[in-house]
Design an enzyme around this catalytic site. Structure first.
Site, mmCIF file in Angstrom:
data_model
loop_
_atom_site.group_PDB
_atom_site.id
_atom_site.type_symbol
_atom_site.label_atom_id
_atom_site.label_comp_id
_atom_site.label_asym_id
_atom_site.label_seq_id
_atom_site.Cartn_x
_atom_site.Cartn_y
_atom_site.Cartn_z
ATOM 1 N N SER A 179 26.867 6.269 30.767
ATOM 2 C CA SER A 179 26.946 5.880 29.406
ATOM 3 C C SER A 179 25.757 6.380 28.439
ATOM 4 O O SER A 179 24.500 5.967 28.869
ATOM 5 C CB SER A 179 27.046 4.512 29.509
ATOM 6 O OG SER A 179 27.182 3.924 28.218
ATOM 7 N N SER A 210 29.108 5.560 24.049
ATOM 8 C CA SER A 210 29.136 4.137 22.964
ATOM 9 C C SER A 210 29.295 4.424 21.872
ATOM 10 O O SER A 210 28.378 4.863 21.017
ATOM 11 C CB SER A 210 27.853 3.482 23.496
ATOM 12 O OG SER A 210 27.595 3.086 24.550
ATOM 13 N N CYS A 255 19.769 -0.407 19.329
ATOM 14 C CA CYS A 255 21.076 -0.615 18.577
ATOM 15 C C CYS A 255 20.926 -1.918 18.187
ATOM 16 O O CYS A 255 20.298 -2.766 18.887
ATOM 17 C CB CYS A 255 22.059 -0.536 19.623
ATOM 18 S SG CYS A 255 22.024 1.228 20.099
ATOM 19 N N CYS A 284 22.101 -4.984 20.795
ATOM 20 C CA CYS A 284 21.822 -5.051 21.966
ATOM 21 C C CYS A 284 20.314 -5.806 22.237
ATOM 22 O O CYS A 284 19.584 -5.421 21.733
ATOM 23 C CB CYS A 284 21.642 -3.493 22.572
ATOM 24 S SG CYS A 284 21.119 -3.272 24.340
ATOM 25 N N GLU A 312 16.466 -4.526 35.731
ATOM 26 C CA GLU A 312 17.412 -4.937 36.346
ATOM 27 C C GLU A 312 18.615 -4.064 36.723
ATOM 28 O O GLU A 312 19.043 -3.097 36.038
ATOM 29 C CB GLU A 312 17.894 -6.117 35.488
ATOM 30 C CG GLU A 312 16.789 -7.101 35.075
ATOM 31 C CD GLU A 312 16.909 -8.223 33.807
ATOM 32 O OE1 GLU A 312 16.409 -8.822 33.957
ATOM 33 O OE2 GLU A 312 17.892 -7.557 33.077
ATOM 34 N N ASN A 342 28.611 -9.748 23.563
ATOM 35 C CA ASN A 342 27.855 -10.651 24.433
ATOM 36 C C ASN A 342 26.600 -11.042 23.391
ATOM 37 O O ASN A 342 25.740 -10.228 22.941
ATOM 38 C CB ASN A 342 27.518 -10.146 25.858
ATOM 39 C CG ASN A 342 28.335 -10.004 26.710
ATOM 40 O OD1 ASN A 342 29.233 -10.665 26.718
ATOM 41 N ND2 ASN A 342 28.478 -8.758 26.961
ATOM 42 N N CYS A 387 26.670 -6.980 29.835
ATOM 43 C CA CYS A 387 26.358 -5.756 28.973
ATOM 44 C C CYS A 387 25.596 -6.118 27.901
ATOM 45 O O CYS A 387 25.820 -7.108 27.038
ATOM 46 C CB CYS A 387 27.637 -5.301 28.125
ATOM 47 S SG CYS A 387 28.846 -4.394 29.160
ATOM 48 N N CYS A 426 14.386 0.137 25.957
ATOM 49 C CA CYS A 426 15.170 1.179 25.416
ATOM 50 C C CYS A 426 14.713 1.640 23.985
ATOM 51 O O CYS A 426 14.291 0.695 23.169
ATOM 52 C CB CYS A 426 16.526 0.859 25.260
ATOM 53 S SG CYS A 426 17.702 2.117 24.768
ATOM 54 N N GLY A 444 18.364 0.839 29.107
ATOM 55 C CA GLY A 444 17.795 2.245 28.773
ATOM 56 C C GLY A 444 18.918 3.249 28.286
ATOM 57 O O GLY A 444 20.000 3.035 28.723
ATOM 58 N N GLU A 445 18.359 4.235 27.738
ATOM 59 C CA GLU A 445 19.359 5.297 27.594
ATOM 60 C C GLU A 445 19.415 6.346 28.381
ATOM 61 O O GLU A 445 18.214 7.224 28.533
ATOM 62 C CB GLU A 445 18.919 5.916 25.921
ATOM 63 C CG GLU A 445 19.596 7.274 25.295
ATOM 64 C CD GLU A 445 21.011 7.186 25.940
ATOM 65 O OE1 GLU A 445 21.928 6.437 25.300
ATOM 66 O OE2 GLU A 445 21.597 8.299 26.640
ATOM 67 N N CYS A 481 25.736 -1.387 38.174
ATOM 68 C CA CYS A 481 25.086 -1.126 36.859
ATOM 69 C C CYS A 481 23.590 -0.953 37.266
ATOM 70 O O CYS A 481 23.015 -1.826 37.301
ATOM 71 C CB CYS A 481 25.620 -2.197 35.872
ATOM 72 S SG CYS A 481 25.024 -1.721 34.249
#
Ligand code: SAH
Ligand code: SF4
Length: 340
Positions: A191, A213, A113, A116, A89, A288, A331, A109, A159-160, A102
């Site tokens: 990021s 982050s 975390c 997330c 997305e 979120n 996010c 990912c 993803g990272e 974004c």
């Protein structure tokens, strides 16, 4: 071969190998990224015989979004189904003076975390250069339908980014190329959850803005929410940021506010110290939530108290407005389908 996977340099090499003139690369890229022409037949400043040969060598197949979802606040989520069925997305976030896209760099990912949603869904694979830049290309087309123009790019989707380093940096090369998207490096932000050695490499390769982050100011707390901290603990991470070669104002520290976990005044004081070391801006991100989340959001009043501690210590601290929450476009909420 997919043409959208090639930087100009790589395309020039490939064309030279096949007996074409070097400058054809810039012509082709202008057609694709600036005129958005995806068929060689329509590239009229290239001879017919060259067009035929190019058509035999390359595919030009950007991925278009299969579905779009518009939130009540104007945020638009584009869902792309890739050729192997994975879904990624991108999110268009219109603001008063700019319009930010974004962008995702991986399907799922691997970092996992604890706060997330993308991380909780698991990892599928890295995106190709073409899949990364297709998000930008098609979002530009989508935004223009309603008279908007994408002005800023943030690699903050699924993803990272720094674990897909080669493709990320090739994609950025095309985004910055005069014959490609022609974005300025000041309008692009990568990021990262803190892949320290790749932060150093990114700084050597490109001069885009860096967002880190951080989310916790001690190893003890950071270990609990970001498993990557075991590999690159704070000291290593902070040293890597030191080496980032660009104007320090371009470093942003991201900090998601988790109720009764990292939202105490002593956290704010330690965060201010770190921010002042880099002259970095701090983005406080309201958490979120999503199904099965192990954390709760810090109440807004407490976020403002936290922000005030930072401001009192001369840190530029903003509270990020949460956008797109009603369509899971905010996010940490990306990942429409469960990835096994
Ligand atoms: N993987 C990269 C970029 C994508 S995440 C990274 O971690 O930096 C983009 C931002 O969203 C990160 O700062 C991330 O920590 C934050 N985020 C993740 N989950 C969130 C959630 N549930 N609520 C608010 N922000 C979240
Ligand atoms: Fe991956 Fe970033 Fe989510 Fe962590 S916050 S799991 S690094 S996408």
């Amino acid at each position: 071969m997919e043409l959208l996977d090639f930087t100009r340099k790589k395309l020039e090499e490939k064309l030279l190998e096949n007996g074409f003139a070097r400058f054809k690369a810039s012509q082709i890229m202008q057609w694709i990224y600036q005129k958005r022409v995806f068929s060689f037949d329509e590239m009229t400043n290239i001879s017919k015989s060259d067009r035929l040969r190019l058509g035999e060598m390359f595919d030009v197949t950007p991925v278009f979004p299969g579905e779009t979802f518009t939130s009540s606040d104007g945020t638009e989520k584009l869902a792309f189904t890739l050729s192997d069925g994975n879904v990624v997305e991108a999110v268009i976030i219109p603001e008063e003076t700019r319009c930010t896209l974004c962008v995702s760099t991986q399907a799922g990912c691997p970092i996992k975390c604890a706060f997330c949603r993308t991380g909780s869904l698991g990892f599928r694979r890295n995106l190709t250069v073409s899949e990364i830049n297709s998000q930008v290309l098609t979002a530009q087309i989508e935004a223009e339908k309603s008279g908007k123009k994408i002005t800023n790019l943030v690699f903050m989707g699924m993803g990272e980014p720094l674990l897909n380093f080669e493709n990320l940096t090739d994609a950025i090369e095309i985004l910055l190329d005069d014959f490609g998207f022609n974005f300025s490096n000041r309008k692009i932000t990568v990021s990262t959850s803190g892949i320290a050695d790749k932060i150093v490499e990114l700084g050597e390769k490109t001069k885009v803005n860096l967002a880190v982050s951080l989310h916790a100011v001690t190893d003890e707390k950071r270990d609990k929410i970001m498993p990557i901290n075991k590999k690159y603990p704070l000291k290593t991470l902070l040293k890597a940021i030191d080496s980032y070669p660009i104007s320090r104002k371009m470093v942003v520290l991201e900090y998601v506010m988790l109720k009764n976990f990292n939202d105490f005044p002593e956290d704010a004081a330690a965060l201010a110290k770190i921010a002042n070391r880099y002259d970095a801006k701090v983005n406080l991100i309201p958490f979120n939530t999503f199904d099965g989340a192990a954390f709760e959001a810090t109440p807004m009043k407490k976020i403002i108290d936290f922000q005030n501690i930072l401001l009192a210590k001369n840190v530029t601290a903003l509270i990020r407005k949460s956008r797109g929450g009603d369509k899971l476009a905010a996010c940490g909420q990306l990942g429409r389908v469960r990835i096994k």
